[in-house]
Every structure is written in structure tokens, then in C-alpha cells.
Scaffold this motif. Structure first.
Motif, PDB file in Angstrom:
ATOM      1  N   ARG A 185      44.472  14.782  60.220  1.00  0.00           N
ATOM      2  CA  ARG A 185      44.539  13.901  58.802  1.00  0.00           C
ATOM      3  C   ARG A 185      45.374  14.484  57.716  1.00  0.00           C
ATOM      4  N   LYS A 186      45.581  15.534  57.709  1.00  0.00           N
ATOM      5  CA  LYS A 186      46.487  15.914  56.705  1.00  0.00           C
ATOM      6  C   LYS A 186      47.954  15.597  56.665  1.00  0.00           C
ATOM      7  N   LEU A 187      48.327  15.663  57.959  1.00  0.00           N
ATOM      8  CA  LEU A 187      49.803  15.009  58.283  1.00  0.00           C
ATOM      9  C   LEU A 187      49.817  13.557  58.319  1.00  0.00           C
ATOM     10  N   GLU A 188      48.850  12.860  58.518  1.00  0.00           N
ATOM     11  CA  GLU A 188      48.472  11.628  58.657  1.00  0.00           C
ATOM     12  C   GLU A 188      49.406  11.239  60.134  1.00  0.00           C
ATOM     13  N   MET A 189      48.814  12.063  61.199  1.00  0.00           N
ATOM     14  CA  MET A 189      49.306  11.702  62.481  1.00  0.00           C
ATOM     15  C   MET A 189      47.908  11.272  63.428  1.00  0.00           C
ATOM     16  N   GLU A 190      48.362  10.982  64.556  1.00  0.00           N
ATOM     17  CA  GLU A 190      47.359  10.751  65.701  1.00  0.00           C
ATOM     18  C   GLU A 190      47.511  11.956  66.572  1.00  0.00           C
ATOM     19  N   PHE A 191      46.448  12.110  67.210  1.00  0.00           N
ATOM     20  CA  PHE A 191      46.396  13.420  68.173  1.00  0.00           C
ATOM     21  C   PHE A 191      45.533  13.226  69.176  1.00  0.00           C
ATOM     22  N   HIS A 192      45.719  14.210  70.442  1.00  0.00           N
ATOM     23  CA  HIS A 192      44.828  14.268  71.427  1.00  0.00           C
ATOM     24  C   HIS A 192      44.642  15.863  71.525  1.00  0.00           C
ATOM     25  N   PHE A 193      43.430  16.148  71.716  1.00  0.00           N
ATOM     26  CA  PHE A 193      43.004  17.661  71.690  1.00  0.00           C
ATOM     27  C   PHE A 193      42.394  17.781  73.084  1.00  0.00           C
ATOM     28  N   HIS A 194      42.656  18.884  73.854  1.00  0.00           N
ATOM     29  CA  HIS A 194      42.201  19.200  75.005  1.00  0.00           C
ATOM     30  C   HIS A 194      41.370  20.488  74.945  1.00  0.00           C
ATOM     31  N   PRO A 195      40.157  20.813  75.113  1.00  0.00           N
ATOM     32  CA  PRO A 195      39.577  22.160  75.102  1.00  0.00           C
ATOM     33  C   PRO A 195      39.763  22.872  76.344  1.00  0.00           C
ATOM     34  N   LEU A 245      47.782   8.877  75.610  1.00  0.00           N
ATOM     35  CA  LEU A 245      47.192  10.193  76.837  1.00  0.00           C
ATOM     36  C   LEU A 245      47.384   9.719  78.229  1.00  0.00           C
ATOM     37  N   ILE A 246      48.151  10.536  78.896  1.00  0.00           N
ATOM     38  CA  ILE A 246      48.073  10.273  80.481  1.00  0.00           C
ATOM     39  C   ILE A 246      47.350  11.289  81.183  1.00  0.00           C
ATOM     40  N   LYS A 247      47.106  12.365  80.674  1.00  0.00           N
ATOM     41  CA  LYS A 247      46.328  13.315  81.424  1.00  0.00           C
ATOM     42  C   LYS A 247      46.158  14.685  80.627  1.00  0.00           C
ATOM     43  N   ALA A 248      45.035  15.102  80.790  1.00  0.00           N
ATOM     44  CA  ALA A 248      44.441  16.292  80.110  1.00  0.00           C
ATOM     45  C   ALA A 248      43.469  16.994  80.986  1.00  0.00           C
ATOM     46  N   GLY A 249      43.969  18.406  81.040  1.00  0.00           N
ATOM     47  CA  GLY A 249      42.979  18.915  82.264  1.00  0.00           C
ATOM     48  C   GLY A 249      43.201  20.327  82.350  1.00  0.00           C
ATOM     49  N   PRO A 250      42.527  21.274  83.254  1.00  0.00           N
ATOM     50  CA  PRO A 250      42.565  22.674  83.548  1.00  0.00           C
ATOM     51  C   PRO A 250      43.844  22.935  84.402  1.00  0.00           C
ATOM     52  N   LEU A 251      44.103  24.293  84.342  1.00  0.00           N
ATOM     53  CA  LEU A 251      44.949  24.884  85.033  1.00  0.00           C
ATOM     54  C   LEU A 251      44.427  25.925  85.802  1.00  0.00           C
ATOM     55  N   PRO A 252      44.989  26.169  86.902  1.00  0.00           N
ATOM     56  CA  PRO A 252      44.246  27.160  87.785  1.00  0.00           C
ATOM     57  C   PRO A 252      44.231  28.588  87.359  1.00  0.00           C
ATOM     58  N   GLY A 253      43.300  29.336  87.653  1.00  0.00           N
ATOM     59  CA  GLY A 253      43.072  30.820  87.452  1.00  0.00           C
ATOM     60  C   GLY A 253      43.304  31.746  88.679  1.00  0.00           C
ATOM     61  N   LEU A 254      42.680  32.734  88.643  1.00  0.00           N
ATOM     62  CA  LEU A 254      42.743  33.553  89.935  1.00  0.00           C
ATOM     63  C   LEU A 254      41.158  33.855  90.398  1.00  0.00           C
ATOM     64  N   ALA A 255      41.166  33.513  91.592  1.00  0.00           N
ATOM     65  CA  ALA A 255      39.921  33.756  92.139  1.00  0.00           C
ATOM     66  C   ALA A 255      39.183  35.015  92.184  1.00  0.00           C
TER      67      ALA A 255
END
Length: 288
Positions: free
Chosen positions: A95-105, A126-136
Motif C-alpha cells: 500500500r505504501k508503495l502503491e503496488m500489487e502483491f502476492h504473499f505466500h506464508p 499469480l501462477i503458483k505458490a507453495g511449499p518446498l521440501p524439507g528433510l524427513a
């Protein structure tokens, strides 16, 4: 309800003082670039907590505004977290920058969220937002994620990826392999010019950067007139762990690492800013 979240108190205080969170920060139009040059920034904002210990979203927005980027990839943003007064930091900065955005938690802690965002004043999809693998074998590692979006600049589509990789070396390799797969860089909609941004927690000579460098070019190393420099820690930026990689269709025309006193106080990282020359549409290739 019987309780109030810090975010509720923050919003109530703003209303009481008759202030809004959407007051824009003016962007300083000091640059002179050719019509096809695109300015891209990657910046780990450390939850907008500066080296002075203050949570200051407006200070981060001011740092970004002074650099006047077209696209901003931010890491370590809070939403509804106690430590940052319950703010929706991505939304406030946008908002302060007057921009659009996509946030991924990438991480959820009950109502609190923590992750990354792409901001721009250009048309954004937005095309895609998602998790990355961790370690089992290490389930306690902090979750990581990525965002893939399409930005339209002067009628041309550019794909932008933003990510923040883990602190464990094996974890980072698994994550970069995922990002190089058909899930991300090989995604059917990830065609044409590609810009890959993020805090990779890895230096240029690491296996992570070498694998990524086999597919894309390191923007800092691609500019002959520029000596690659570090971004972390902000006071004595010796480590080059914040990166922008670009596909071969994009020419790097300038690189900047802002390092004023304001920038050094605002976060524990310095931002990395690159200027890119887009090709003419007829020269596009489907290869990254």
C-alpha cells in the motif's frame, strides 16, 4: 470475544489517531533508463525489525522506494505475529508503495504467518505458490516456500520466482532440485524470460548456486563492469547469499546494492537491485 489480538489493538490505535496504513511513500524518480529496462529488487526484510530493534514497516518501504524498482521480491514477512505488532507487513508495504502483491506464508503458527511476497506496480498474475521440501529426518526445520508469478512489462510477459531456502545444506539441495523441476522452473507456464530471486542462504560457489547457475545466469556475475558484492550482514556485508538469477534472454545492464545508513539499519540484509534489458518479442525462446 474475550481477547484481542495485537493486530486488533494496532488497528484500533490507528483509527483512534485518525491515521491509515495506506499512506503512500513517494518513489524518487531519479533513474534514467531505456524503455526496455526493468528494475528488480530482492530483499530479506527481517520481519521489518531493524538493527535498532524497532519494527518499522515504513522504513522498509522507504528503502524500497528510494531504489525505485519495478518488481520487488521480499523474504521474511510477518502477518499477525506478536513480535511485529500483528501487522500484515506485505499488504502495508504494498500500500505504501502503491503496488500489487502476492504473499505466500511458508510457516503457520496458529493465527500467525511468516513468508515471502512479490510486489509490483505492473500487471501481476499469480501462477503458483507453495511449499518446498524439507528433510524427513529433521522434522523441526523451518518450513520454506516459493512464489511463481507472471509480470507484464510493456506488453511482454516475464516470469518471476521468489524463495527463501533453508539453513541446512542437505535441505537447500532438496529445495533447489524442486525449484529446478517441472514444479517450478520447468512449469508449463514458466516460459520466456525468467527472473529468479531470493535469499538462498548459500554463497556463489555452493552446490545450490552451481546447480541453479547451470540453468540461469547469476546477475551479479553477468555484468562485466560490476564486482560482485555481499548483502549480509547489513553492517558488514561480507556474505553473498541474496541472489538474482536470470534467463539468457535478459541482459544485465546495472547492479546496485544500496548501503546508506538508513538501509543498514532497516534490516539485517542489504537489498540487491539489478536492471535488466528485455529482448524484443520476436527473439524469445522457450529455453530458460
Amino acid at each position: 470475544s474475550r481477547y484481542m489480538r495485537p493486530h486488533d489493538l494496532y488497528q484500533a490505535a490507528l483509527q483512534y489517531m485518525r491515521r491509515t496504513t495506506s499512506q503512500p511513500v513517494s518513489r524518487d524518480k531519479v533513474r534514467a533508463t531505456s524503455g526496455n529496462d526493468l528494475r528488480v529488487m530482492t530483499y530479506n526484510v527481517h520481519s521489518c525489525i531493524g538493527l535498532d530493534g524497532k519494527v518499522d514497516v515504513e522504513r522498509i518501504a522507504r528503502v524500497i522506494a528510494q531504489a525505485n524498482p519495478d518488481i520487488v521480491a521480499l523474504q521474511e514477512l510477518d502477518l499477525g505475529r506478536n513480535r511485529s505488532l500483528g501487522m500484515d507487513q506485505a499488504r502495508l508495504i504494498a500500500r505504501k508503495l502503491e503496488m500489487e502483491f502476492h504473499f505466500h506464508p511458508a510457516m503457520h503458527l496458529e493465527e500467525e504467518q511468516y513468508g515471502d511476497a512479490i510486489l509490483t506496480h505492473l500487471p501481476l498474475r499469480l501462477i503458483k505458490a507453495g511449499p518446498l521440501p524439507g528433510l524427513a529426518d529433521k522434522p523441526g526445520l523451518e518450513p520454506r516456500g516459493a512464489i511463481l508469478a507472471e509480470v507484464t512489462y510493456q506488453g511482454q510477459q516475464v516470469q518471476v520466482i521468489n524463495t527463501h531456502l533453508g539453513l541446512n545444506s542437505r535441505e537447500r539441495l532438496a529445495q533447489i532440485d524442486s525449484l529446478l523441476s517441472e514444479d517450478w522452473l520447468g512449469h508449463p507456464e514458466c516460459r520466456g524470460p525468467v527472473i529468479f530471486c531470493g535469499d538462498l542462504n548459500a554463497p556463489p560457489n555452493s552446490a545450490v548456486c552451481q546447480r541453479l547457475g547451470a540453468r540461469l545466469q547469476d546477475a551479479q556475475a553477468a555484468l562485466a563492469s560490476h564486482r560482485p558484492a555481499g548483502t549480509f550482514p547489513s553492517r558488514f556485508a561480507a556474505a553473498r547469499i541474496d541472489h538474482i538469477f536470470v534467463s539468457s534472454q535478459l541482459a544485465v545492464t546495472a547492479v546496485e546494492i544500496p548501503s546508506s545508513d538508513l538501509v543498514k539499519r532497516a534490516s539485517d540484509h542489504l537489498p540487491l537491485l539489478v536492471q535488466l534489458r528485455l529482448p524484443q518479442p520476436e527473439t524469445y525462446s522457450t529455453d530458460a
